[in-house]
Scaffold this active site. Structure first.
Site, PDB file in Angstrom:
ATOM      1  CG  ASP A 162      22.449 -17.712   8.059  1.00 42.36           C
ATOM      2  OD1 ASP A 162      23.074 -17.844   7.000  1.00 42.36           O
ATOM      3  OD2 ASP A 162      21.480 -16.937   8.181  1.00 42.36           O
ATOM      4  CD  GLU A 209      26.751 -17.290   5.364  1.00 42.66           C
ATOM      5  OE1 GLU A 209      26.483 -17.270   4.147  1.00 42.66           O
ATOM      6  OE2 GLU A 209      25.903 -17.040   6.248  1.00 42.66           O
TER       7      GLU A 209
END
Length: 550
Positions: free
Chosen positions: A204, A244
Site C-alpha cells: 500500500d 501501489e
C-alpha cells in the site's frame, strides 16, 4: 520474446481480482462477509478466469478506514473467521490454480495497536521508537493525503506532550521504518503469512515508505524495499511484490530496482488515467501518447493494468484541463468527487450505462500489455452508492442475485451494508442472471479473459502503436515469438472505417484470426480494412507457421 523459463513469473500474465472479504459473501447470516462465504464462491472466480486473488485487509481492525487501520498484523478479524479458515481458503484457491496475495500495510498501524498504546504511555516505552515523534511539528510539513478530512500530518499526544506523524488519518500513526526493531517486526509478519501459503503482497502507498521522516534509510530510501524483496524471496520463491506507486511511468522505474530487486509488478496509473481522458475526448491521442512513451522494463518485471480499483479513480497525473474534462464528463455531481483529485464511481455508471462504452473499456483493459486487475463486481457492472461517504460509495456488497440484499446475506436488511438502488439495484445487476445470459457483461468479460489467457503475447510482447489515420481510433500491436496481436478501438460514437497494416503480415505462411469471433481474416498484402461501429473494437492475431504455439 518471453524468457525461456516463466514458471516463477506467474504474476506476469495473472488475471487479478480484488475483493474485501467483508463485502463479498456472508455465510452465517450476521450481515458481514466472511472467509467461509468466500470459500463458497471460489468456483465462481475460477470459472471467470481469475488466476490471482488479491485480498484487502482482513486482520483485526477498528474499521475506521475499511480495515487499513490494523490492530494485529498476524491474526484474522473474528468477524470474518479465523486462521484455520484462512488456511482452508488458501488450499481451496490453490487447488483451482488461483494464487492469493494480500495487502501488506506497513506504513502505519491503528492507534489501538498494542505497539502504539505502549508507545504513548511514556517517552521511555520500548515501543516509543516504533513511531515518529517531534516536540513541535516541522515548519514545512508534507501535505495530508486526505485534504478536507485532515489539516495536518502531525497530531499532539497530551500524555507525553509530543506530536506523532500520521501521513494518512490521525488514527493511523506512521511506523518508523528507520528503527531496526520495526523492520524486524515487518519481517516476522511477512514470514508468518508466507509460511501459511500466501503467494505475495500488494504494498500500500509505496512512496510513503521511503519518503517520510520515518523512512528506513534517508541515505538510500530504496534499501527497505530491497531488504523486503530479499526476505520474501527467501521465504517463498516465486512470491510477488505488487506495488501501489501512484507516479508517472518515469518515476516508477526506480521502484522496480535493478532487474527486479524491489517490486516485480506495479499498477499502471498513468495508462488508466489516459484511458478515461481518451474516452471523454473521443480521441485516441492521450492514450496513444502514454502507451507510446511507456518505458520498456525487464522481462522479469511488469505493469498491472486496471480501470477501477478499491480507491477513488485518481486523476493526479492529468494536467488541470484534462482533469477538469474528466470530472465534467464522468463525475458532474460534486458528490462523485473526492479529495480534489478523484472520482468515487464505478465504471458502468461512469460510462452512462452504455453497453458499447463499457465493453470497449474492458476490451482495452484486457488487450493492453500487462496483468489486468478487476475490482469485485465490475464484471457485472455494479454501481456506486453516493449516500455512503467517500470511497465507501464503491465498496458495497457483491450482488449475487435479485433477492434481498442481493444474495450477499440472509440477515435482516437493517444489519446488511447498504446496496445501490435504481438501475443498478440487484434486481437489475446480479451474477445469477448474467451467468444465464450469453449476451451479458459477465459473459463478455469471461470471453475477454479466456482470449487474453490464450494469447500470451499480449503480456509478453513488445508494444507498438499502429497508424490508423483516424484520430478517434487507437490500434496497438504486441509482438512475441513469431506471433503478432493487434487490437483496434474506436473512441468515437459514430462508425469508422480504417485501414491498418498488420506488422510482419507479409509472410505467406502466416494466418490471421479475429480472436473474439474465432473467424479467419484475410489481409490483402498485409493490410486490412476494419469497419468499426461506434465505440467498436477488434482483436486480431497473426501467427506464422514457425511460431511457438501457446
Amino acid at each position: 520474446m518471453r524468457p525461456a523459463d516463466t514458471s516463477d513469473l506467474w504474476w506476469r500474465t495473472a488475471v487479478i481480482y480484488c475483493l474485501d472479504i467483508e463485502t463479498f459473501q456472508d455465510s452465517d447470516g450476521d450481515g458481514v462477509g466472511d472467509i467461509e462465504g468466500l470459500c463458497d464462491r471460489i468456483d465462481y472466480l475460477s470459472e471467470l478466469g481469475v488466476t490471482c486473488l488479491w485480498l484487502m485487509p482482513f486482520q483485526p481492525t477498528r474499521d475506521l478506514d475499511d480495515g487499513y487501520d490494523i490492530t494485529d498484523f498476524t491474526a484474522v478479524d473474528p468477524r470474518l473467521g479465523d486462521l484455520g479458515g484462512f488456511v482452508e481458503l488458501l488450499r481451496i484457491a490453490h487447488d483451482r490454480g488461483i494464487r492469493v496475495i494480500m495487502d501488506l500495510v506497513v506504513n502505519h498501524t491503528s492507534d489501538r495497536h498494542p505497539w502504539f498504546r505502549s508507545a504513548r504511555r511514556s517517552r521511555t516505552s520500548k515501543h516509543r521508537d516504533y513511531y515518529v515523534w517531534r516536540d513541535r511539528p516541522p515548519r514545512t510539513s508534507q501535505k495530508t493525503v486526505f485534504p478536507g478530512e485532515e489539516d495536518s500530518v502531525w497530531e499532539h499526544d497530551e500524555r507525553t506532550d509530543q506530536y506523532y506523524l500520521h501521513s494518512f488519518y490521525r488514527h493511523q500513526p506512521d511506523l518508523n521504518l528507520a528503527e531496526p526493531a520495526v523492520r524486524a517486526e515487518i519481517a516476522r509478519v511477512v514470514g508468518f503469512w508466507t509460511q501459511l501459503g500466501v503467494d505475495g503482497f500488494r504494498l500500500d502507498a509505496v512512496p510513503f515508505l521511503i519518503s517520510t521522516p520515518g523512512a528506513a534509510d534517508e541515505t538510500d530510501p530504496h534499501e527497505f524495499l530491497r531488504e523486503l524483496h530479499r526476505f520474501v524471496g527467501r521465504r517463498r520463491g516465486g512470491a510477488v511484490l505488487l506495488g501501489e506507486v501512484g507516479l508517472p511511468h518515469a518515476d516508477q522505474l526506480a521502484y522496480f530496482g535493478s532487474c527486479g530487486t524491489e517490486l516485480e509488478l506495479q499498477f499502471d496509473f498513468e495508462t488508466m488515467q489516459a484511458v478515461f481522458l481518451s474516452a471523454v475526448r473521443h480521441e485516441a491521442g492521450p492514450l496513444a501518447d502514454v502507451l507510446g512513451n511507456r518505458p520498456a522494463v525487464d522481462r522479469r518485471l511488469g505493469w498491472s493494468t486496471f480501470l477501477r480499483n478499491h480507491d477513488e479513480l485518481t486523476l493526479e497525473q492529468l494536467d488541470e484541463q484534462g482533469r477538469q474534462e474528466v470530472f465534467d464528463a464522468l463525475a458532474p455531481d460534486e458528490r462523485q468527487r473526492v479529495y480534489g483529485r478523484g472520482i468515487v464511481r464505478r465504471l458502468a455508471p461512469m460510462m452512462g450505462g452504455d453497453p458499447r462504452r463499457i465493453r470497449q473499456a474492458y476490451s482495452l483493459l484486457f488487450s493492453l500489455p500487462g496483468a489486468p486487475m478487476l475490482l469485485y463486481g465490475e464484471e457485472i457492472g455494479m454501481g456506486e452508492l453516493l449516500t455512503m461517504p467517500d470511497r465507501a460509495a464503491i465498496r458495497t456488497p457483491m450482488q449475487w442475485d435479485a433477492g434481498p440484499s442481493g444474495g450477499f446475506s440472509t440477515a435482516r436488511p437493517s444489519r446488511v451494508p447498504a446496496i445501490p438502488t435504481g438501475g443498478y439495484a440487484p434486481e437489475h445487476v446480479n451474477v445469477h442472471d448474467q451467468l444465464r445470459d450469453p449476451d451479458s457483461l459477465l459473459s463478455f468479460v469471461r470471453l475477454l479473459i479466456a482470449r487474453y489467457r490464450s494469447a500470451p503475447e499480449i503480456a509478453w510482447g513488445d508494444l507498438s502503436i499502429v497508424d490508423t489515420g483516424d484520430p478517434a481510433v487507437l490500434a496497438h500491436a504486441c509482438r512475441a515469438d513469431g506471433v503478432v496481436f493487434v487490437a483496434a478501438h474506436n473512441f468515437a460514437a459514430d462508425a469508422r472505417r480504417v485501414e491498418i497494416e498488420i506488422p510482419d503480415a507479409d509472410d505467406d505462411t502466416s494466418s490471421v484470426t479475429d480472436l473474439l469471433s474465432n473467424a479467419p481474416v484475410d489481409p490483402a498484402d498485409g493490410r486490412l480494412v476494419l469497419d468499426l461501429e461506434g465505440y467498436g473494437f477488434r482483436w486480431l492475431r497473426r501467427v506464422s507457421s514457425g511460431a511457438r504455439r501457446s
